[in-house]
Design a protein around this motif. Structure first.
Motif, mmCIF file in Angstrom:
data_model
loop_
_atom_site.group_PDB
_atom_site.id
_atom_site.type_symbol
_atom_site.label_atom_id
_atom_site.label_comp_id
_atom_site.label_asym_id
_atom_site.label_seq_id
_atom_site.Cartn_x
_atom_site.Cartn_y
_atom_site.Cartn_z
ATOM 1 N N GLU A 188 42.116 -72.402 48.563
ATOM 2 C CA GLU A 188 41.974 -71.228 49.615
ATOM 3 C C GLU A 188 40.766 -70.704 49.367
ATOM 4 O O GLU A 188 39.969 -70.530 48.239
ATOM 5 N N ALA A 189 39.546 -70.728 50.350
ATOM 6 C CA ALA A 189 38.385 -69.839 50.329
ATOM 7 C C ALA A 189 38.500 -68.807 51.230
ATOM 8 O O ALA A 189 39.238 -68.797 52.190
ATOM 9 N N ARG A 190 37.497 -67.587 50.894
ATOM 10 C CA ARG A 190 37.597 -66.651 51.518
ATOM 11 C C ARG A 190 36.544 -66.358 52.303
ATOM 12 O O ARG A 190 36.085 -65.220 53.114
ATOM 13 N N SER A 191 35.672 -67.365 52.237
ATOM 14 C CA SER A 191 34.312 -67.387 53.287
ATOM 15 C C SER A 191 33.914 -68.742 53.427
ATOM 16 O O SER A 191 34.227 -69.858 52.664
ATOM 17 N N GLY B 77 32.083 -70.115 50.384
ATOM 18 C CA GLY B 77 33.317 -70.401 49.455
ATOM 19 C C GLY B 77 33.995 -71.686 49.720
ATOM 20 O O GLY B 77 34.411 -72.593 48.937
ATOM 21 N N ARG C 294 44.360 -58.763 56.337
ATOM 22 C CA ARG C 294 44.096 -58.821 55.268
ATOM 23 C C ARG C 294 45.556 -58.142 54.467
ATOM 24 O O ARG C 294 46.306 -57.355 55.113
ATOM 25 N N ARG C 295 45.823 -58.747 53.295
ATOM 26 C CA ARG C 295 47.173 -58.051 52.777
ATOM 27 C C ARG C 295 47.200 -56.612 52.356
ATOM 28 O O ARG C 295 48.059 -56.016 52.830
#
Length: 83
Positions: free
Chosen positions: A2-5, A8, A66-67
């Motif tokens: 998983e990437a956050r951007s 990334g 967002r968590r």
């Protein structure tokens, strides 16, 4: 994985595929200079373009709350029910 951007994700894709920036740029149909800027977080791109580019190499863009935000809201709701 998983990437956050986007930058990334591009780095993860190159790592996962074991390919160079030149090869990924060809696979995405973009210039090597565009990929270089994007993979360093220097290139802003539209969400639509990101979705299309990632789909070309078998990835997808996922948008979710967002968590941390969800937990704060959840705690706020719980606290408000116990005055």
């Amino acid at each position: 994985m998983e990437a956050r951007s986007l930058d990334g994700a591009l780095k993860l894709i190159m790592e996962q595929r074991g390919c160079s920036g030149n090869q990924l740029a060809r696979d995405l149909g973009v210039s090597q200079s565009w990929l270089s800027y994007a993979s360093r977080g220097k290139k802003d791109t539209s969400t639509g373009k990101a979705i299309r580019l990632l789909a070309r190499v078998g990835w997808e863009l996922v948008i979710r709350p967002r968590r941390q935000y969800h937990l704060v809201k959840l705690c706020g709701s719980v606290l408000s029910t116990f005055p």
